[in-house]
Write a protein that holds these residues in place. Structure first.
Motif, short mmCIF file in Angstrom:
data_model
loop_
_atom_site.label_atom_id
_atom_site.label_comp_id
_atom_site.label_asym_id
_atom_site.label_seq_id
_atom_site.Cartn_x
_atom_site.Cartn_y
_atom_site.Cartn_z
N ARG A 91 62.73 62.79 -102.54
CA ARG A 91 62.73 61.56 -101.74
C ARG A 91 62.13 61.79 -100.37
N THR A 92 62.55 62.86 -99.72
CA THR A 92 62.07 63.12 -98.36
C THR A 92 60.57 63.38 -98.33
N LEU A 93 60.11 64.27 -99.20
CA LEU A 93 58.69 64.60 -99.19
C LEU A 93 57.83 63.41 -99.64
N THR A 94 58.32 62.62 -100.58
CA THR A 94 57.59 61.42 -100.99
C THR A 94 57.50 60.41 -99.85
N ASN A 95 58.60 60.20 -99.15
CA ASN A 95 58.59 59.27 -98.01
C ASN A 95 57.64 59.75 -96.92
N LEU A 96 57.62 61.04 -96.66
CA LEU A 96 56.72 61.55 -95.63
C LEU A 96 55.26 61.46 -96.06
N GLN A 129 58.44 61.21 -85.48
CA GLN A 129 58.30 62.58 -85.04
C GLN A 129 58.15 63.54 -86.21
N SER A 130 58.35 63.05 -87.42
CA SER A 130 58.24 63.89 -88.60
C SER A 130 57.00 63.51 -89.39
N ARG A 131 56.41 64.52 -90.00
CA ARG A 131 55.25 64.27 -90.85
C ARG A 131 55.12 65.41 -91.86
N PHE A 132 54.35 65.12 -92.89
CA PHE A 132 54.06 66.08 -93.94
C PHE A 132 52.86 66.91 -93.52
N GLN A 133 53.06 68.21 -93.40
CA GLN A 133 51.96 69.10 -93.01
C GLN A 133 52.30 70.50 -93.49
N CYS A 191 65.60 79.15 -100.17
CA CYS A 191 64.31 78.63 -100.67
C CYS A 191 64.12 77.17 -100.30
N TYR A 192 65.19 76.39 -100.37
CA TYR A 192 65.15 74.97 -100.03
C TYR A 192 64.77 74.79 -98.55
N ALA A 193 65.43 75.55 -97.68
CA ALA A 193 65.12 75.46 -96.25
C ALA A 193 63.68 75.93 -95.99
N PHE A 194 63.27 76.97 -96.69
CA PHE A 194 61.90 77.48 -96.54
C PHE A 194 60.87 76.44 -96.95
N LEU A 195 61.16 75.73 -98.03
CA LEU A 195 60.26 74.66 -98.48
C LEU A 195 60.04 73.63 -97.38
N PHE A 196 61.11 73.22 -96.72
CA PHE A 196 60.97 72.21 -95.67
C PHE A 196 60.31 72.77 -94.42
N GLN A 197 60.52 74.03 -94.12
CA GLN A 197 59.88 74.61 -92.94
C GLN A 197 58.39 74.78 -93.15
N VAL A 198 57.98 74.98 -94.39
CA VAL A 198 56.56 75.18 -94.68
C VAL A 198 55.82 73.85 -94.82
N THR A 199 56.49 72.82 -95.30
CA THR A 199 55.79 71.57 -95.64
C THR A 199 56.00 70.42 -94.65
N THR A 200 56.91 70.53 -93.71
CA THR A 200 57.15 69.42 -92.80
C THR A 200 57.09 69.87 -91.35
N VAL A 201 56.85 68.88 -90.49
CA VAL A 201 56.88 69.08 -89.04
C VAL A 201 57.84 68.04 -88.48
N GLY A 202 58.70 68.45 -87.59
CA GLY A 202 59.60 67.50 -86.93
C GLY A 202 61.01 67.53 -87.51
N TRP A 203 61.67 66.38 -87.36
CA TRP A 203 63.07 66.26 -87.74
C TRP A 203 63.32 66.42 -89.23
N ALA A 204 62.34 66.18 -90.05
CA ALA A 204 62.52 66.30 -91.50
C ALA A 204 62.89 67.73 -91.90
N GLY A 205 62.52 68.69 -91.10
CA GLY A 205 62.88 70.08 -91.37
C GLY A 205 64.37 70.33 -91.35
N LEU A 206 65.11 69.46 -90.67
CA LEU A 206 66.56 69.61 -90.63
C LEU A 206 67.21 69.37 -92.00
N ILE A 207 66.55 68.60 -92.84
CA ILE A 207 67.09 68.37 -94.17
C ILE A 207 67.18 69.69 -94.93
N GLY A 208 66.19 70.56 -94.73
CA GLY A 208 66.22 71.87 -95.35
C GLY A 208 67.39 72.70 -94.87
#
Length: 141
Positions: A28-33, A45-49, A92-109
């Protein structure tokens, strides 16, 4: 049902529930971003990168080695194998978000990592205190 079977059932049930929740949350998070409009992207402040550089490569190799060690020692680690797998999965879940997102979305990881760590550590503590009582460390003949 003996203690080993009950522990295996508990392990795999919790692992399945956490895995399903993580997959739904990440999807859901990555699709929304990914589907943000340019206006939303400018406001938010969050984006997919994807950010993959040398530190991420080194961390991925270390995480892969830890996973390999867990796989090789799977049977010997019982009843702690699945709780440790949950913790590694949370990393691994947190690593996924740190690698693929910028901003507040990384907190989900990190929230996912926290949930996996708490659940895994609680299971390890409970199994450590109940291992003798439930006969978990006996070798099967």
């Amino acid at each position: 049902m003996n203690g080993r079977k009950e522990v295996q059932t508990i392990n795999w049930t919790l692992f399945g529930v956490l895995t399903l929740a993580g997959l739904v949350s990440a999807g859901r998070t990555l699709t929304n971003l990914k589907n943000m409009t340019p206006e939303q992207e400018a406001e938010g402040q969050s984006r997919f990168q994807v950010q993959w550089e040398q530190p991420e490569t080194i961390f991925a190799l270390i995480l892969g080695c830890i996973t390999l060690l867990l796989i090789l020692g799977w049977k010997r680690l019982f009843p702690y194998n699945v709780p440790l797998a949950m913790i590694v999965g949370g990393i691994c879940y947190a690593f996924l978000f740190q690698v693929t997102t910028v901003g507040w979305a990384g907190l989900i990881g990190f929230v996912g990592l926290l949930i996996a760590m708490v659940a895994g550590l609680l299971m390890i503590i409970i199994y450590a205190f109940g291992a003798r009582k439930w006969g978990l460390r006996r070798r099967e003949e």
